[in-house]
Design a protein around this motif. Structure first.
Motif, PDB file in Angstrom:
ATOM      1  N   UNK A  30       0.826  -1.238  -0.125  1.00  0.00           N
ATOM      2  CA  UNK A  30       0.160  -0.133   0.003  1.00  0.00           C
ATOM      3  C   UNK A  30       0.959   1.329   0.128  1.00  0.00           C
ATOM      4  N   UNK A  31       0.882   1.861  -1.193  1.00  0.00           N
ATOM      5  CA  UNK A  31       1.889   2.816  -1.353  1.00  0.00           C
ATOM      6  C   UNK A  31       3.228   2.693  -1.149  1.00  0.00           C
ATOM      7  N   UNK A  32       3.714   3.279  -0.143  1.00  0.00           N
ATOM      8  CA  UNK A  32       5.279   3.117   0.178  1.00  0.00           C
ATOM      9  C   UNK A  32       5.321   2.219   1.430  1.00  0.00           C
ATOM     10  N   UNK A  33       4.449   1.205   1.636  1.00  0.00           N
ATOM     11  CA  UNK A  33       4.339   0.239   2.807  1.00  0.00           C
ATOM     12  C   UNK A  33       4.019  -1.116   2.523  1.00  0.00           C
ATOM     13  N   UNK A  34       4.691  -1.929   3.091  1.00  0.00           N
ATOM     14  CA  UNK A  34       4.425  -3.413   3.136  1.00  0.00           C
ATOM     15  C   UNK A  34       3.895  -3.744   4.421  1.00  0.00           C
ATOM     16  N   UNK A  35       2.581  -4.483   4.358  1.00  0.00           N
ATOM     17  CA  UNK A  35       1.889  -4.639   5.473  1.00  0.00           C
ATOM     18  C   UNK A  35       2.226  -6.248   5.594  1.00  0.00           C
ATOM     19  N   UNK A  36       2.534  -6.670   6.846  1.00  0.00           N
ATOM     20  CA  UNK A  36       2.711  -8.005   6.678  1.00  0.00           C
ATOM     21  C   UNK A  36       1.293  -8.682   7.420  1.00  0.00           C
ATOM     22  N   UNK A  37       0.873  -9.602   6.570  1.00  0.00           N
ATOM     23  CA  UNK A  37      -0.646 -10.056   6.831  1.00  0.00           C
ATOM     24  C   UNK A  37      -0.371 -11.606   7.425  1.00  0.00           C
ATOM     25  N   UNK A  38       0.842 -12.283   7.003  1.00  0.00           N
ATOM     26  CA  UNK A  38       0.777 -13.556   7.719  1.00  0.00           C
ATOM     27  C   UNK A  38       2.388 -14.070   7.735  1.00  0.00           C
ATOM     28  N   UNK A  39       2.575 -14.804   8.815  1.00  0.00           N
ATOM     29  CA  UNK A  39       3.649 -15.284   9.011  1.00  0.00           C
ATOM     30  C   UNK A  39       3.436 -16.763   9.415  1.00  0.00           C
ATOM     31  N   UNK A  73       0.124  -8.846  11.176  1.00  0.00           N
ATOM     32  CA  UNK A  73       0.035 -10.287  11.734  1.00  0.00           C
ATOM     33  C   UNK A  73       0.733 -10.213  13.151  1.00  0.00           C
ATOM     34  N   UNK A  74      -0.049 -11.152  14.094  1.00  0.00           N
ATOM     35  CA  UNK A  74       0.353 -11.205  15.560  1.00  0.00           C
ATOM     36  C   UNK A  74       1.910 -11.499  15.705  1.00  0.00           C
ATOM     37  N   UNK A  75       2.585 -12.508  14.896  1.00  0.00           N
ATOM     38  CA  UNK A  75       4.046 -12.617  15.075  1.00  0.00           C
ATOM     39  C   UNK A  75       4.669 -11.613  14.815  1.00  0.00           C
ATOM     40  N   UNK A  76       4.550 -10.700  13.511  1.00  0.00           N
ATOM     41  CA  UNK A  76       5.240  -9.775  13.146  1.00  0.00           C
ATOM     42  C   UNK A  76       5.371  -8.575  14.345  1.00  0.00           C
ATOM     43  N   UNK A  77       4.020  -8.388  14.743  1.00  0.00           N
ATOM     44  CA  UNK A  77       3.792  -7.585  15.968  1.00  0.00           C
ATOM     45  C   UNK A  77       4.617  -7.851  16.961  1.00  0.00           C
ATOM     46  N   UNK A  78       4.782  -9.329  17.404  1.00  0.00           N
ATOM     47  CA  UNK A  78       5.895  -9.522  18.580  1.00  0.00           C
ATOM     48  C   UNK A  78       7.132  -9.423  18.060  1.00  0.00           C
ATOM     49  N   UNK A  79       7.481  -9.561  16.906  1.00  0.00           N
ATOM     50  CA  UNK A  79       8.917  -9.164  16.723  1.00  0.00           C
ATOM     51  C   UNK A  79       8.982  -7.924  16.583  1.00  0.00           C
ATOM     52  N   UNK A  80       8.415  -6.911  16.388  1.00  0.00           N
ATOM     53  CA  UNK A  80       8.602  -5.615  16.345  1.00  0.00           C
ATOM     54  C   UNK A  80       8.840  -5.184  17.891  1.00  0.00           C
ATOM     55  N   UNK A  84      12.214  -4.136  19.066  1.00  0.00           N
ATOM     56  CA  UNK A  84      12.225  -2.643  19.449  1.00  0.00           C
ATOM     57  C   UNK A  84      12.978  -1.682  18.860  1.00  0.00           C
ATOM     58  N   UNK A  85      13.821  -0.731  19.751  1.00  0.00           N
ATOM     59  CA  UNK A  85      14.392   0.052  19.341  1.00  0.00           C
ATOM     60  C   UNK A  85      15.557  -0.161  18.430  1.00  0.00           C
ATOM     61  N   UNK A  86      16.177  -1.505  18.492  1.00  0.00           N
ATOM     62  CA  UNK A  86      17.209  -1.641  17.749  1.00  0.00           C
ATOM     63  C   UNK A  86      17.142  -1.489  16.257  1.00  0.00           C
ATOM     64  N   UNK A  87      15.750  -1.931  15.857  1.00  0.00           N
ATOM     65  CA  UNK A  87      15.392  -1.911  14.528  1.00  0.00           C
ATOM     66  C   UNK A  87      14.311  -0.842  14.090  1.00  0.00           C
TER      67      UNK A  87
END
Length: 91
Positions: A30-39, A73-80, A84-87
């Motif tokens: 979507x525009x300049x974004x990639x929305x992770x929807x599933x892992x 997706x829940x897994x990508x959110x948990x990875x974020x 955290x601040x590192x990435x």
């Protein structure tokens, strides 16, 4: 050995052991974004860090292509949260 592969046409990153798919991380653009929807990691490959590797590889590709990642997706959110601040600049 696990091999990570970016599949542009399928809008996903995938992990393979030989010819067998171990898992994937898919996104929508979507525009300049990639929305992770599933892992997803297939049952025979769980517990090996493949899901984290998939998200990390997709982050690397997004950075190269100057895209922002939105972890839906829940897994990508948990990875974020985990990295955290590192990435933060990649998210």
């Amino acid at each position: 050995m696990i091999r990570y592969q970016y599949e542009t046409e399928n809008k996903r990153g995938a992990a393979y052991e030989g010819d067998t798919e171990a898992g994937f991380c898919s996104y929508k653009e979507k525009e300049e974004m990639w929305i992770i929807i599933s892992t997803k990691v297939h049952d025979d490959f769980t517990g090996k860090g493949i899901a984290s590797g998939l998200v990390d590889r997709l982050l690397q590709i997004a950075k190269e292509k100057k895209r922002k990642i939105v972890p839906f997706c829940p897994f990508a959110r948990s990875e974020e949260r985990r990295v955290g601040k590192e990435c933060r600049s990649r998210w």
